[in-house]
Scaffold this active site. Structure first.
Site, PDB file in Angstrom:
ATOM      1  N   CYS A 171       0.811  -1.223   0.000  1.00 17.79           N
ATOM      2  CA  CYS A 171       0.000   0.000   0.000  1.00 17.79           C
ATOM      3  C   CYS A 171       0.842   1.271   0.000  1.00 17.79           C
ATOM      4  CB  CYS A 171      -0.967  -0.013   1.172  1.00 17.79           C
ATOM      5  SG  CYS A 171      -2.273  -1.214   0.901  1.00 17.79           S
TER       6      CYS A 171
HETATM    7  N1  COA Z   1     -18.014  -9.997  10.437  1.00 18.56           N
HETATM    8  C1  COA Z   1     -18.269 -10.198  11.747  1.00 18.56           C
HETATM    9  N2  COA Z   1     -17.314 -10.435  12.648  1.00 18.56           N
HETATM   10  C2  COA Z   1     -16.041 -10.477  12.217  1.00 18.56           C
HETATM   11  C3  COA Z   1     -15.708 -10.269  10.863  1.00 18.56           C
HETATM   12  C4  COA Z   1     -16.753 -10.035   9.966  1.00 18.56           C
HETATM   13  N3  COA Z   1     -16.537  -9.824   8.656  1.00 18.56           N
HETATM   14  N4  COA Z   1     -14.371 -10.364  10.719  1.00 18.56           N
HETATM   15  C5  COA Z   1     -13.872 -10.615  11.941  1.00 18.56           C
HETATM   16  N5  COA Z   1     -14.883 -10.688  12.849  1.00 18.56           N
HETATM   17  C6  COA Z   1     -14.783 -10.973  14.290  1.00 18.56           C
HETATM   18  C7  COA Z   1     -13.601 -11.846  14.619  1.00 18.56           C
HETATM   19  O1  COA Z   1     -13.922 -13.202  14.439  1.00 18.56           O
HETATM   20  C8  COA Z   1     -13.377 -11.508  16.075  1.00 18.56           C
HETATM   21  O2  COA Z   1     -14.308 -12.220  16.873  1.00 18.56           O
HETATM   22  P1  COA Z   1     -13.876 -12.819  18.311  1.00 18.56           P
HETATM   23  O3  COA Z   1     -13.496 -11.604  19.118  1.00 18.56           O
HETATM   24  O4  COA Z   1     -15.109 -13.495  18.764  1.00 18.56           O
HETATM   25  O5  COA Z   1     -12.723 -13.697  18.011  1.00 18.56           O
HETATM   26  C9  COA Z   1     -13.760 -10.032  16.142  1.00 18.56           C
HETATM   27  O6  COA Z   1     -14.567  -9.774  15.001  1.00 18.56           O
HETATM   28  C10 COA Z   1     -12.572  -9.106  16.130  1.00 18.56           C
HETATM   29  O7  COA Z   1     -11.692  -9.470  15.057  1.00 18.56           O
HETATM   30  P2  COA Z   1     -10.398  -8.659  14.743  1.00 18.56           P
HETATM   31  O8  COA Z   1      -9.719  -9.284  13.570  1.00 18.56           O
HETATM   32  O9  COA Z   1      -9.624  -8.471  16.009  1.00 18.56           O
HETATM   33  O10 COA Z   1     -11.064  -7.280  14.284  1.00 18.56           O
HETATM   34  P3  COA Z   1     -10.437  -5.824  14.302  1.00 18.56           P
HETATM   35  O11 COA Z   1     -11.149  -5.000  15.269  1.00 18.56           O
HETATM   36  O12 COA Z   1      -8.947  -5.886  14.377  1.00 18.56           O
HETATM   37  O13 COA Z   1     -10.834  -5.312  12.831  1.00 18.56           O
HETATM   38  C11 COA Z   1      -9.764  -5.037  10.675  1.00 18.56           C
HETATM   39  C12 COA Z   1     -10.400  -6.015  11.670  1.00 18.56           C
HETATM   40  C13 COA Z   1      -9.218  -5.815   9.496  1.00 18.56           C
HETATM   41  C14 COA Z   1     -10.843  -4.060  10.205  1.00 18.56           C
HETATM   42  C15 COA Z   1      -8.639  -4.237  11.359  1.00 18.56           C
HETATM   43  O14 COA Z   1      -7.820  -5.102  12.091  1.00 18.56           O
HETATM   44  C16 COA Z   1      -7.778  -3.440  10.432  1.00 18.56           C
HETATM   45  O15 COA Z   1      -8.248  -2.661   9.623  1.00 18.56           O
HETATM   46  N6  COA Z   1      -6.440  -3.602  10.569  1.00 18.56           N
HETATM   47  C17 COA Z   1      -5.499  -2.860   9.780  1.00 18.56           C
HETATM   48  C18 COA Z   1      -5.436  -3.445   8.428  1.00 18.56           C
HETATM   49  C19 COA Z   1      -4.540  -2.644   7.536  1.00 18.56           C
HETATM   50  O16 COA Z   1      -4.303  -1.493   7.707  1.00 18.56           O
HETATM   51  N7  COA Z   1      -4.018  -3.286   6.548  1.00 18.56           N
HETATM   52  C20 COA Z   1      -3.193  -2.600   5.665  1.00 18.56           C
HETATM   53  C21 COA Z   1      -3.593  -3.037   4.368  1.00 18.56           C
HETATM   54  S1  COA Z   1      -2.984  -1.915   3.268  1.00 18.56           S
END
Ligand code: COA
Length: 392
Positions: A171
């Site tokens: 990115c």
């Molecule tokens: N729908 C519902 N629940 C979901 C889900 C979805 N699509 N995806 C994950 N969950 C759940 C998980 O299973 C987890 O449940 P649990 O607590 O019971 O285990 C919970 O939501 C939290 O998951 P987590 O992965 O910790 O979520 P998060 O708050 O970290 O958000 C992202 C996920 C991807 C939005 C976030 O981590 C993010 O944006 N990170 C940075 C990514 C980034 O910048 N990447 C760079 C790419 S250029």
């Protein structure tokens, strides 16, 4: 009005002179596909696939797949919808990948076409003819093929002169491209460099992965980097004061898609291929990049006698609204509003390396001469790229 090559000959020091040339952003182009998909539409399709898949899994003794949730997506990421190159194939639970027909080798490839569309807008914005560009860099997180370089195909499609090459840094690709372009123009090696960033990410995204299916959208951007006369000021354009790149290896965002995939797969079916598409440990990325990102910003600005407070605007990578808020909170020691750090990801999703440039294009026209802003992108690698800009 187009500026002619003859006019410029008197404006600039000759090529390969020892004097360091000043550099500016001559033009910016953004191309966003018309079609969009809301969180609700995406989740409906994902959940329909889960409903169809779970009985098969149960029969094989596998645990059921969990459903996705539109509210979770907006709360966790700030994304409400994304624009996509083709939506029917993505939303079809039997396919869950865009319908983009393969093109013959003698047709313009999809990625080059998408890049050229943004590049034409950047040239029009700059008032520059394609033939007066002497380098095209296609700097993108996702390249359609290794060679011939997409940049060379864009060079042909536009009719630019000189050369072209591809580069990628997740990115941070557009910022890495700007870093290279700025220094090539500064050194006198090139006069005008088009940095083109077509991000056709939905073609690379696993829409059957609950953790990542909602993250990305498609967009293409281009930035024309130009030499600036020694005392020249171009009202409404940015001087590029400096650029910076930082990397540190991490597996937390990774794609193994490539020619090696075939060798490791016993089952070369589409499903087996899915394991090689984008995967990420989002939570870990969030924490690591937030810490590294705010430090990068504070240190880079300090080297130029600036602080976050002296920046009129931040155009940050558009991956996650909460992550950007946290980076700025650490940098400023307090909350920072939309006017200071605009967000476009709510309606476009994460457009990989294109996102920060889209924010820049949409929110710079109100800036006053002498005001500064920081373009900063972060992502896979890990990688961070920054460009300190001064409105002329
Ligand atoms: N729908 C519902 N629940 C979901 C889900 C979805 N699509 N995806 C994950 N969950 C759940 C998980 O299973 C987890 O449940 P649990 O607590 O019971 O285990 C919970 O939501 C939290 O998951 P987590 O992965 O910790 O979520 P998060 O708050 O970290 O958000 C992202 C996920 C991807 C939005 C976030 O981590 C993010 O944006 N990170 C940075 C990514 C980034 O910048 N990447 C760079 C790419 S250029």
């Amino acid at each position: 009005m187009l500026r002619t090559s003859e006019q410029e000959a008197s404006d600039f020091a000759p090529h390969h002179s020892n004097a360091m040339t000043r550099v500016c952003v001559g033009g910016i182009g953004v191309e966003i596909p018309e079609a969009s998909i809301s969180n609700e539409e995406l989740v409906d399709s994902f959940n329909a696939w889960v409903d169809a898949e779970n009985p098969n899994r149960e029969a094989r003794g596998l645990p059921p797949l969990a459903k996705s949730d539109a509210e979770f997506i907006e709360h966790a990421s700030g994304i409400r919808q994304r624009h996509v190159y083709e939506r029917d194939g993505i939303l079809d639970p039997a396919r869950m990948a865009p319908n983009i027909p393969a093109r013959a080798d003698d047709e313009l490839s999809v990625m080059a076409e998408f890049g050229a569309a943004a590049a034409r807008k950047a040239l029009a914005h700059a008032g520059v003819e394609a033939r007066d560009v002497d380098l095209v860099i296609c700097a993108s997180a996702h390249h359609q093929r290794p060679y011939p370089a997409i940049a060379i195909e864009i060079q042909k499609a536009l009719g630019t002169s000189g050369a072209g090459f591809d580069m990628g840094l997740g990115c941070s690709s557009a910022l890495a491209g700007l870093h290279v372009a700025t220094n090539l123009v500064r050194s006198g090696a090139h006069r005008r460099v088009l940095v083109v960033t077509p991000e056709l990410i939905t073609a690379h995204l696993n829409f059957r992965d609950r953790q990542t299916h909602f993250i990305f959208g498609d967009a293409s951007v281009a930035v024309l980097v130009e030499a600036l006369g020694a005392s020249e000021e171009r009202p409404g354009r940015f001087e590029i004061v400096d650029t910076r790149s930082w990397t540190q290896f991490s597996n937390n965002i990774r794609t193994n898609f490539g020619f090696m995939s075939r060798l490791a797969q016993e089952d070369p079916s589409y499903l087996a291929m899915e394991g090689n598409l984008i995967k990420q440990n989002g939570n870990k990325v969030f924490k690591d990049v937030t810490i590294a990102g705010h430090k990068f910003i504070v240190d880079f600005l300090a080297e130029h006698g600036h602080t976050p407070e002296t920046m009129r605007r931040f155009w940050l990578h558009q991956a996650n609204a909460r992550m950007n808020a946290m980076i700025l909170k650490l940098a400023f020691g307090g909350e920072v509003g939309q006017d200071r750090a605009p967000t476009v990801l709510d309606r476009l999703g994460n457009t990989a390396a294109a996102g920060a440039i889209i924010a820049l294009e949409e929110t710079h026209r109100d800036m006053k001469p002498g005001e500064h802003g920081l373009l900063c992108a972060f992502g896979a690698g890990y990688s961070i790229g920054g460009a300190l800009l001064r409105m002329m």
